[in-house]
Design a protein around this motif. Structure first.
Motif, PDB file in Angstrom:
ATOM      1  N   THR A   1      44.415  35.228  49.825  1.00  0.00           N
ATOM      2  CA  THR A   1      44.158  34.233  48.938  1.00  0.00           C
ATOM      3  C   THR A   1      44.451  34.528  47.538  1.00  0.00           C
ATOM      4  OG1 THR A   1      41.712  34.737  48.763  1.00  0.00           O
ATOM      5  CG2 THR A   1      42.193  33.189  50.512  1.00  0.00           C
ATOM      6  N   LEU A   2      44.600  33.535  46.656  1.00  0.00           N
ATOM      7  CA  LEU A   2      44.887  33.535  45.340  1.00  0.00           C
ATOM      8  C   LEU A   2      43.838  34.442  44.713  1.00  0.00           C
ATOM      9  CD1 LEU A   2      46.930  33.664  43.356  1.00  0.00           C
ATOM     10  CD2 LEU A   2      46.289  31.156  42.741  1.00  0.00           C
ATOM     11  N   LYS A   3      42.443  34.038  45.127  1.00  0.00           N
ATOM     12  CA  LYS A   3      41.425  34.519  44.680  1.00  0.00           C
ATOM     13  C   LYS A   3      41.212  36.041  44.882  1.00  0.00           C
ATOM     14  CE  LYS A   3      37.184  32.246  43.669  1.00  0.00           C
ATOM     15  NZ  LYS A   3      36.073  31.572  44.014  1.00  0.00           N
ATOM     16  N   ASN A   4      41.582  36.325  46.325  1.00  0.00           N
ATOM     17  CA  ASN A   4      41.636  37.864  46.488  1.00  0.00           C
ATOM     18  C   ASN A   4      42.492  38.781  45.635  1.00  0.00           C
ATOM     19  OD1 ASN A   4      39.500  37.549  48.216  1.00  0.00           O
ATOM     20  ND2 ASN A   4      40.598  37.849  50.083  1.00  0.00           N
ATOM     21  N   LEU A   5      43.619  38.020  45.508  1.00  0.00           N
ATOM     22  CA  LEU A   5      44.846  38.911  44.804  1.00  0.00           C
ATOM     23  C   LEU A   5      44.454  38.985  43.219  1.00  0.00           C
ATOM     24  CD1 LEU A   5      47.956  37.165  46.423  1.00  0.00           C
ATOM     25  CD2 LEU A   5      46.736  39.301  47.256  1.00  0.00           C
ATOM     26  N   VAL A   6      43.885  37.963  42.735  1.00  0.00           N
ATOM     27  CA  VAL A   6      43.415  38.117  41.523  1.00  0.00           C
ATOM     28  C   VAL A   6      42.214  39.112  41.084  1.00  0.00           C
ATOM     29  CG1 VAL A   6      42.114  36.849  39.486  1.00  0.00           C
ATOM     30  CG2 VAL A   6      43.904  35.691  40.591  1.00  0.00           C
ATOM     31  N   LEU A   7      41.408  39.396  42.406  1.00  0.00           N
ATOM     32  CA  LEU A   7      40.420  40.154  42.136  1.00  0.00           C
ATOM     33  C   LEU A   7      40.913  41.804  42.116  1.00  0.00           C
ATOM     34  CD1 LEU A   7      37.324  41.084  42.680  1.00  0.00           C
ATOM     35  CD2 LEU A   7      37.456  40.879  44.967  1.00  0.00           C
ATOM     36  N   LEU A   8      42.011  41.682  43.277  1.00  0.00           N
ATOM     37  CA  LEU A   8      42.424  42.951  43.404  1.00  0.00           C
ATOM     38  C   LEU A   8      43.258  43.574  42.186  1.00  0.00           C
ATOM     39  CD1 LEU A   8      43.969  42.734  47.098  1.00  0.00           C
ATOM     40  CD2 LEU A   8      42.008  44.112  46.414  1.00  0.00           C
ATOM     41  N   ASP A   9      43.996  42.621  41.652  1.00  0.00           N
ATOM     42  CA  ASP A   9      44.599  42.898  40.461  1.00  0.00           C
ATOM     43  C   ASP A   9      43.562  43.527  39.211  1.00  0.00           C
ATOM     44  OD1 ASP A   9      47.156  42.483  41.014  1.00  0.00           O
ATOM     45  OD2 ASP A   9      47.519  40.548  39.790  1.00  0.00           O
ATOM     46  N   SER A  10      42.234  42.972  39.185  1.00  0.00           N
ATOM     47  CA  SER A  10      41.460  43.326  38.225  1.00  0.00           C
ATOM     48  C   SER A  10      40.810  44.760  38.565  1.00  0.00           C
ATOM     49  CB  SER A  10      40.154  42.341  38.340  1.00  0.00           C
ATOM     50  OG  SER A  10      39.368  42.562  39.355  1.00  0.00           O
ATOM     51  N   THR A  11      41.244  45.339  39.691  1.00  0.00           N
ATOM     52  CA  THR A  11      40.685  46.650  40.017  1.00  0.00           C
ATOM     53  C   THR A  11      41.584  47.886  39.607  1.00  0.00           C
ATOM     54  OG1 THR A  11      41.606  46.841  42.311  1.00  0.00           O
ATOM     55  CG2 THR A  11      39.342  46.019  42.042  1.00  0.00           C
ATOM     56  N   VAL A  12      42.775  47.459  38.977  1.00  0.00           N
ATOM     57  CA  VAL A  12      43.676  48.472  38.429  1.00  0.00           C
ATOM     58  C   VAL A  12      44.334  47.952  37.019  1.00  0.00           C
ATOM     59  CG1 VAL A  12      44.590  49.854  40.553  1.00  0.00           C
ATOM     60  CG2 VAL A  12      45.580  47.522  39.957  1.00  0.00           C
TER      61      VAL A  12
ATOM     62  N   THR B   1      37.376  35.699  51.848  1.00  0.00           N
ATOM     63  CA  THR B   1      38.698  34.907  51.399  1.00  0.00           C
ATOM     64  C   THR B   1      38.588  34.419  49.870  1.00  0.00           C
ATOM     65  OG1 THR B   1      37.769  32.971  52.276  1.00  0.00           O
ATOM     66  CG2 THR B   1      39.500  34.120  53.346  1.00  0.00           C
ATOM     67  N   SER B   2      37.112  34.632  49.519  1.00  0.00           N
ATOM     68  CA  SER B   2      36.975  34.498  48.017  1.00  0.00           C
ATOM     69  C   SER B   2      35.988  35.311  47.278  1.00  0.00           C
ATOM     70  CB  SER B   2      36.612  32.962  47.921  1.00  0.00           C
ATOM     71  OG  SER B   2      35.294  32.896  48.547  1.00  0.00           O
ATOM     72  N   GLY B   3      36.533  36.567  47.439  1.00  0.00           N
ATOM     73  CA  GLY B   3      35.657  37.537  46.739  1.00  0.00           C
ATOM     74  C   GLY B   3      35.522  37.510  45.293  1.00  0.00           C
TER      75      GLY B   3
ATOM     76  N   GLU C   1      31.933  40.464  40.721  1.00  0.00           N
ATOM     77  CA  GLU C   1      30.590  40.853  40.678  1.00  0.00           C
ATOM     78  C   GLU C   1      30.082  41.242  41.986  1.00  0.00           C
ATOM     79  OE1 GLU C   1      28.103  37.383  39.232  1.00  0.00           O
ATOM     80  OE2 GLU C   1      26.482  38.840  39.118  1.00  0.00           O
ATOM     81  N   GLU C   2      30.399  40.347  43.081  1.00  0.00           N
ATOM     82  CA  GLU C   2      29.966  40.741  44.370  1.00  0.00           C
ATOM     83  C   GLU C   2      30.418  42.210  44.879  1.00  0.00           C
ATOM     84  OE1 GLU C   2      29.926  37.392  47.583  1.00  0.00           O
ATOM     85  OE2 GLU C   2      31.291  36.794  45.984  1.00  0.00           O
ATOM     86  N   LEU C   3      31.756  42.258  44.312  1.00  0.00           N
ATOM     87  CA  LEU C   3      32.180  43.563  45.051  1.00  0.00           C
ATOM     88  C   LEU C   3      31.700  44.655  44.185  1.00  0.00           C
ATOM     89  CD1 LEU C   3      34.706  45.193  46.190  1.00  0.00           C
ATOM     90  CD2 LEU C   3      36.293  44.620  44.303  1.00  0.00           C
ATOM     91  N   HIS C   4      31.517  44.636  42.968  1.00  0.00           N
ATOM     92  CA  HIS C   4      30.747  45.662  42.403  1.00  0.00           C
ATOM     93  C   HIS C   4      29.300  45.969  42.965  1.00  0.00           C
ATOM     94  CE1 HIS C   4      29.165  48.085  39.093  1.00  0.00           C
ATOM     95  NE2 HIS C   4      28.336  47.282  38.966  1.00  0.00           N
ATOM     96  N   ASN C   5      28.505  44.847  43.256  1.00  0.00           N
ATOM     97  CA  ASN C   5      27.234  44.670  43.879  1.00  0.00           C
ATOM     98  C   ASN C   5      27.552  45.574  45.158  1.00  0.00           C
ATOM     99  OD1 ASN C   5      25.810  43.893  41.685  1.00  0.00           O
ATOM    100  ND2 ASN C   5      26.026  41.662  42.810  1.00  0.00           N
ATOM    101  N   ILE C   6      28.404  45.141  46.102  1.00  0.00           N
ATOM    102  CA  ILE C   6      28.518  45.842  47.289  1.00  0.00           C
ATOM    103  C   ILE C   6      28.852  47.397  47.088  1.00  0.00           C
ATOM    104  CG2 ILE C   6      29.721  45.995  49.565  1.00  0.00           C
ATOM    105  CD1 ILE C   6      30.077  42.991  49.057  1.00  0.00           C
ATOM    106  N   GLU C   7      29.813  47.560  46.339  1.00  0.00           N
ATOM    107  CA  GLU C   7      30.320  48.810  46.071  1.00  0.00           C
ATOM    108  C   GLU C   7      28.900  49.734  45.663  1.00  0.00           C
ATOM    109  OE1 GLU C   7      33.322  48.665  43.376  1.00  0.00           O
ATOM    110  OE2 GLU C   7      34.612  49.224  44.844  1.00  0.00           O
ATOM    111  N   MET C   8      27.843  49.320  44.698  1.00  0.00           N
ATOM    112  CA  MET C   8      26.605  50.046  44.440  1.00  0.00           C
ATOM    113  C   MET C   8      25.928  50.217  45.719  1.00  0.00           C
ATOM    114  SD  MET C   8      27.294  50.352  41.293  1.00  0.00           S
ATOM    115  CE  MET C   8      25.701  50.588  40.701  1.00  0.00           C
ATOM    116  N   MET C   9      25.749  49.226  46.503  1.00  0.00           N
ATOM    117  CA  MET C   9      25.018  49.281  47.766  1.00  0.00           C
ATOM    118  C   MET C   9      25.512  50.354  49.054  1.00  0.00           C
ATOM    119  SD  MET C   9      24.723  46.024  50.298  1.00  0.00           S
ATOM    120  CE  MET C   9      24.430  44.758  49.088  1.00  0.00           C
ATOM    121  N   ILE C  10      26.850  50.341  48.960  1.00  0.00           N
ATOM    122  CA  ILE C  10      27.330  51.274  50.045  1.00  0.00           C
ATOM    123  C   ILE C  10      27.715  52.725  49.634  1.00  0.00           C
ATOM    124  CG2 ILE C  10      28.176  49.407  51.412  1.00  0.00           C
ATOM    125  CD1 ILE C  10      30.948  50.567  50.720  1.00  0.00           C
TER     126      ILE C  10
END
Ligand code: ATP
Ligand code: MG
Length: 367
Positions: A295-306, A351-353, A356-365
């Motif tokens: 999804t566009l949202k996921n692609l934007v999220l992925l872009d923000s990680t690099v 489909t719409s990560g 912030e959520e990604l960060h929280n899950i990373e902290m969690m796992i």
């Protein structure tokens, strides 16, 4: 008389003197690499105004091989004769024999020293061939075209004009790294960047043996377009990270994030290689909406990680358009071979990560 291939190029001609010299030289080097790799003997290559001319007896083989060199817009296996109308007539008579009934003559004076205008040559030569071979002139519906190009005191005669891919010579836009799987899309993405003049190297994450085997065949096909640049590839075992992450996500009931974690990992590994090896951008075969995770949202999220630029040349194409390109390139038949489904893909990918959520899950796992 000299056997040759007349090579036409497109966008290079529009550039400033300095850029044109550089791009011409790159095209010339890539053509030499192509001829050498295909064991084609040639005596020389002339660089002329708007044309490169390869002198070779192996015209058929050379024109097949040179089709894959980016920057070339069309090719004509040709013969060169002195720009003398009697000589031209004789040779055209020979070339037009057994080519069909309906024909036309198309003349172009690239340099203007020949005294007759192009229209005059078309008319006089058309009438001559018509009478000698009992042919019919038809400007729109013809079996063959007798082509003549005048350049620097010579006439180049040909009956075939092979359209090629165009684009820019590989090497004029710098180097990039493409994440290539065994699927249909990413090989097309790599090819498109090559077509626009990039030196494309590949990074593959090995997830299954079958996928890896397909990838190696894809790489071989891409190399057949990458004249002037030997493709380097980085193969990474993807399983340890992916199985570990899958297990951790499942434990926390966050399995649907798996594709995001996977693609983030790919991008970060590619980014590290960009920084170490000087690649200008990362290329992926991602498309908008083709699979649940794209999804566009996921692609934007992925872009923000690099921090490195991520280019997605097939983003906007429909699947059938990408398949069409893959068929032309020759990777489609390989990509569509059956292979085990990715063992890590969840049933319902996120489909719409959000970041912030990604960060929280990373902290969690990863605690
Ligand atoms: P493709 O047809 O290229 O596999 P896709 O539409 O199936 O793409 P995904 O499987 O979600 O989409 O992959 C998206 C992109 O991630 C791919 O286009 C490719 O650039 C990259 N990618 C996926 N799998 C791998 C892999 N095993 N190794 C390297 N890159 C990969
Ligand atoms: Mg895929």
């Amino acid at each position: 008389m000299d056997d040759c291939i007349l090579v036409r190029y497109g966008e290079i001609a529009l550039k400033s003197d300095q850029t044109r010299k550089w791009w011409n030289k790159t095209l010339l080097e890539n053509m030499k690499d192509c001829l050498e790799k295909n064991n084609i003997t040639y005596s020389s290559i002339d660089v002329k105004l708007g044309r490169l001319i390869v002198y070779t007896k192996e015209k058929k083989e050379a024109s097949i091989a040179l089709r894959n060199v980016f920057g070339i817009t069309s090719l004509s296996p040709a013969v060169r004769v002195e720009a003398d109308f009697e000589k031209i007539k004789d040779k055209c008579l020979e070339l037009s024999n057994n080519k069909g009934k309906k024909f036309r003559v198309s003349t172009r004076r690239i340099t203007k020293e020949f005294p007759m205008t192009s229209d005059k040559v078309n008319g006089a030569l058309g009438a001559f061939l018509k009478e000698k071979l009992d042919l019919e002139v038809n400007l729109t519906n013809f079996d063959f075209e007798m082509g003549i190009e005048f350049l620097d005191g010579y006439a180049y005669l040909f009956t075939e004009r092979i359209k090629t891919f165009g684009g820019l010579p590989i090497g004029v836009q710098g180097k990039v790294i493409c994440l290539v799987s065994s699927g249909i899309d990413s090989p097309v993405a790599a090819w498109l960047l090559m077509k626009r003049g990039c030196q494309v190297d590949l990074m593959h994450f090995k997830v299954t043996e079958e996928g890896y085997k397909k990838y190696t065949k894809i790489k071989e096909i891409l190399q057949k377009f990458s004249y002037g640049h030997e493709i380097k590839d980085y193969v990474i075992d993807g399983v340890p990270y992916l199985s570990n992450t899958k297990q951790k996500l499942c434990e926390k009931g966050k399995d649907k994030w798996m594709c995001i974690f996977c693609k983030k990992r790919f991008l970060q590994e590619a980014e590290r290689t960009c920084n170490e090896e000087g690649y200008l951008a990362i290329i992926t075969g991602e498309n908008l909406g083709q699979v649940a995770s794209q999804t566009l949202k996921n692609l934007v999220l992925l872009d923000s990680t690099v921090k490195v630029t991520v280019l997605r040349p097939v983003l906007t194409y429909d699947k059938n358009e990408i398949v069409g390109m893959a068929r032309i390139i020759g990777t489609y038949e390989i990509s569509k071979e059956k292979e085990p489904k990715c063992p890590f893909t969840p049933n319902y990918p996120m489909t719409s990560g959000s970041a912030e959520e990604l960060h929280n899950i990373e902290m969690m796992i990863w605690d």
